[in-house]
Design an enzyme around this catalytic site. Structure first.
Site, PDB file in Angstrom:
ATOM      1  N   GLN A  34      -3.877 -11.752  40.715  1.00 33.10           N
ATOM      2  CA  GLN A  34      -4.604 -11.449  39.482  1.00 33.10           C
ATOM      3  C   GLN A  34      -6.067 -11.866  39.561  1.00 33.10           C
ATOM      4  O   GLN A  34      -6.870 -11.429  38.731  1.00 33.10           O
ATOM      5  CB  GLN A  34      -3.957 -12.198  38.290  1.00 33.10           C
ATOM      6  CG  GLN A  34      -2.489 -11.902  38.069  1.00 33.10           C
ATOM      7  CD  GLN A  34      -2.247 -10.462  37.693  1.00 33.10           C
ATOM      8  OE1 GLN A  34      -3.057  -9.857  36.987  1.00 33.10           O
ATOM      9  NE2 GLN A  34      -1.146  -9.898  38.145  1.00 33.10           N
ATOM     10  N   ALA A  56      -9.813 -12.137  40.012  1.00 33.32           N
ATOM     11  CA  ALA A  56     -10.841 -11.097  40.139  1.00 33.32           C
ATOM     12  C   ALA A  56     -11.994 -11.457  39.227  1.00 33.32           C
ATOM     13  O   ALA A  56     -11.841 -12.285  38.324  1.00 33.32           O
ATOM     14  CB  ALA A  56     -10.286  -9.734  39.697  1.00 33.32           C
ATOM     15  N   TYR A  66     -17.047  -2.683  38.795  1.00 33.42           N
ATOM     16  CA  TYR A  66     -15.699  -3.225  38.614  1.00 33.42           C
ATOM     17  C   TYR A  66     -14.640  -2.148  38.874  1.00 33.42           C
ATOM     18  O   TYR A  66     -13.701  -2.341  39.653  1.00 33.42           O
ATOM     19  CB  TYR A  66     -15.569  -3.772  37.180  1.00 33.42           C
ATOM     20  CG  TYR A  66     -14.161  -4.142  36.789  1.00 33.42           C
ATOM     21  CD1 TYR A  66     -13.606  -5.351  37.189  1.00 33.42           C
ATOM     22  CD2 TYR A  66     -13.377  -3.274  36.016  1.00 33.42           C
ATOM     23  CE1 TYR A  66     -12.304  -5.690  36.833  1.00 33.42           C
ATOM     24  CE2 TYR A  66     -12.084  -3.604  35.661  1.00 33.42           C
ATOM     25  CZ  TYR A  66     -11.555  -4.816  36.070  1.00 33.42           C
ATOM     26  OH  TYR A  66     -10.261  -5.131  35.715  1.00 33.42           O
ATOM     27  N   LYS A  84     -11.540 -15.963  27.639  1.00 36.36           N
ATOM     28  CA  LYS A  84     -12.371 -14.909  28.219  1.00 36.36           C
ATOM     29  C   LYS A  84     -13.600 -14.641  27.347  1.00 36.36           C
ATOM     30  O   LYS A  84     -14.414 -13.774  27.660  1.00 36.36           O
ATOM     31  CB  LYS A  84     -11.559 -13.624  28.387  1.00 36.36           C
ATOM     32  CG  LYS A  84     -10.482 -13.745  29.446  1.00 36.36           C
ATOM     33  CD  LYS A  84      -9.621 -12.505  29.535  1.00 36.36           C
ATOM     34  CE  LYS A  84     -10.386 -11.350  30.124  1.00 36.36           C
ATOM     35  NZ  LYS A  84      -9.529 -10.157  30.292  1.00 36.36           N
ATOM     36  N   GLU A 138     -19.652   2.989  14.561  1.00 40.04           N
ATOM     37  CA  GLU A 138     -19.450   4.175  13.714  1.00 40.04           C
ATOM     38  C   GLU A 138     -18.417   5.083  14.372  1.00 40.04           C
ATOM     39  O   GLU A 138     -18.400   5.238  15.596  1.00 40.04           O
ATOM     40  CB  GLU A 138     -20.777   4.937  13.557  1.00 40.04           C
ATOM     41  CG  GLU A 138     -21.705   4.264  12.583  1.00 40.04           C
ATOM     42  CD  GLU A 138     -23.146   4.760  12.661  1.00 40.04           C
ATOM     43  OE1 GLU A 138     -23.448   5.630  13.509  1.00 40.04           O
ATOM     44  OE2 GLU A 138     -23.958   4.251  11.879  1.00 40.04           O
ATOM     45  N   GLY A 139     -17.550   5.660  13.581  1.00 41.01           N
ATOM     46  CA  GLY A 139     -16.539   6.586  14.106  1.00 41.01           C
ATOM     47  C   GLY A 139     -15.371   5.878  14.770  1.00 41.01           C
ATOM     48  O   GLY A 139     -14.663   6.471  15.590  1.00 41.01           O
TER      49      GLY A 139
END
Ligand SMILES: NC(=O)c1ccc[n+]([C@@H]2O[C@H](COP(=O)([O-])OP(=O)(O)OC[C@H]3O[C@@H](n4cnc5c(N)ncnc54)[C@H](O)[C@@H]3O)[C@@H](O)[C@H]2O)c1
Length: 334
Positions: free
Chosen positions: A97, A99, A160, A199, A223-224
């Site tokens: 895991q 990274a 990434y 995080k 917005e949206g």
């Protein structure tokens, strides 16, 4: 809940990145369900170093491991001397895991070194020990390709995503060269749940909006946002996928999402219902160009090959997460 018939008792299990969000959840899963397993966490933990985006260079935190009774090794996967600390073990399973998990790091050199170069070394350890290798890939390899995102059609759009895409390619070649090995990648979509708090700004919108609401603030969205959909997946289903990947029908890199995308507005609304608030929503213009508006994992291949079966709806996940969101409210994430 053990998710598969595999007995991990008496097995030696390496979890790289085990002080992070997903890795620590895996560590506790084995401790709880397979008390005779031997679990080794390898993580560089956090230093005070930050990237130019202001975020920490690594998020591992000892608080994610309070109560963990296995071995903990502080080491950097980029450093062969540190990796040699693992030579005294013979692993049956490796869950890789570790990274740079921050998708907005643009220092390509360090992203490639950390996410790509070290993978060769970890695959070599898996080969030497005849260990099963399950590693974290990411939905970021799809970039802004339209939904549903399906294995075989990838287009990474940041360092990434590209690094994870390279990992899948390396795994594919390594599998072909070593047909006896079990090597399975998991392309996690948007994960949320306990132990992500450290995080910071890269934690999910579930905890970030939860804390905004607990501060008495109106949730603030682009917005949206009722039209911006993501495949949000609860940590328990991520653990399930990791466990089931150990007995995958075939090697490959598989999507791990619910297949059921939901909007950021849904998250804010569910949280307000859970927290008993009626603060409405405020909106601001989305500052990002090329922002991904819709993700939806095509999980056909993970159902067929892993037997993966997402079980937790967004409503259920948030409901079970809310006590932890409340507990962490106001606490420092340093
Ligand atoms: N959380 C998500 O939504 C998500 C989505 C897609 C993929 N992933 C992938 O899943 C994996 C786990 O993610 P996470 O959310 O738990 O992130 P995380 O940042 O909490 O965990 C990663 C861990 O790796 C450690 N690490 C970083 N660099 C290291 C190094 N050089 N040497 C040793 N340890 C190092 C960090 O200290 C951290 O504890 C990562 O590979 C990530 O890219 C996560």
């Amino acid at each position: 809940m053990t998710y598969s018939s595999t007995d991990f008792n008496k097995k030696t299990i390496l979890i790289t990145g085990g002080a992070g969000f997903i890795g620590s959840n895996l560590a506790f899963y084995f401790q709880k369900n397979f008390p005779q397993s031997r679990v080794i966490v390898f993580d560089c933990f956090r230093s005070e170093a930050v990237f130019s985006n202001g975020n920490l260079q690594s998020f591992g935190h000892y608080k994610n491991l309070v109560g963990f009774e296995g071995d903990v090794i502080c080491g950097n996967i980029n450093n062969l001397n540190d990796l040699s600390l693992l030579n005294k073990y013979k692993f049956d399973y490796i869950f890789h895991q570790a990274a740079i998990s921050d998708t907005r790091v643009y220092d390509q050199k360090i992203v490639m070194q950390t996410n790509v170069n070290s993978f060769y070394d970890l695959l070599d350890i898996a080969k030497k020990d005849a260990a099963v290798m399950v590693y974290a890939s990411s939905a970021a390899i799809y970039g802004s390709l339209p939904s549903p995102q399906t294995e075989g059609k990838e287009r990474p759009e940041n360092p990434y995503g590209f690094s994870k895409f390279l990992m899948d390619k390396i795994a594919d070649r390594y599998s072909r060269e070593n047909p006896d090995m079990v090597i399975v990648g998991l392309r996690f979509f948007n994960v949320y749940g306990p132990r992500e708090f450290f995080k910071g700004k890269t934690s999910s919108m579930v905890i970030q909006l939860g804390h905004q609401i607990l501060n008495g603030n109106t949730p603030l969205l682009f917005e949206g946002s009722d039209q911006i959909l993501r495949d949000f997946i609860f940590i328990e289903d991520i653990v399930q996928a990791n466990i089931k990947a150990c007995s995958s029908k075939k090697n490959g890199s598989y999507n791990v999402g619910t297949g059921n995308p939901r909007s950021f507005q849904d998250i804010a609304d569910i949280l307000q219902k859970e927290l008993g608030t009626d603060l409405g929503t405020e909106y601001f213009p989305n500052p990002y160009d090329g922002y991904q508006m819709h993700t939806q994992a095509d999980i056909g291949a993970s159902i067929d090959n892993l037997g993966f079966e997402p079980k937790v709806t967004l409503e259920q996940g948030i409901n079970s997460y809310v006590p932890e969101i409340k507990r962490l409210h106001g606490k420092p994430s340093k």
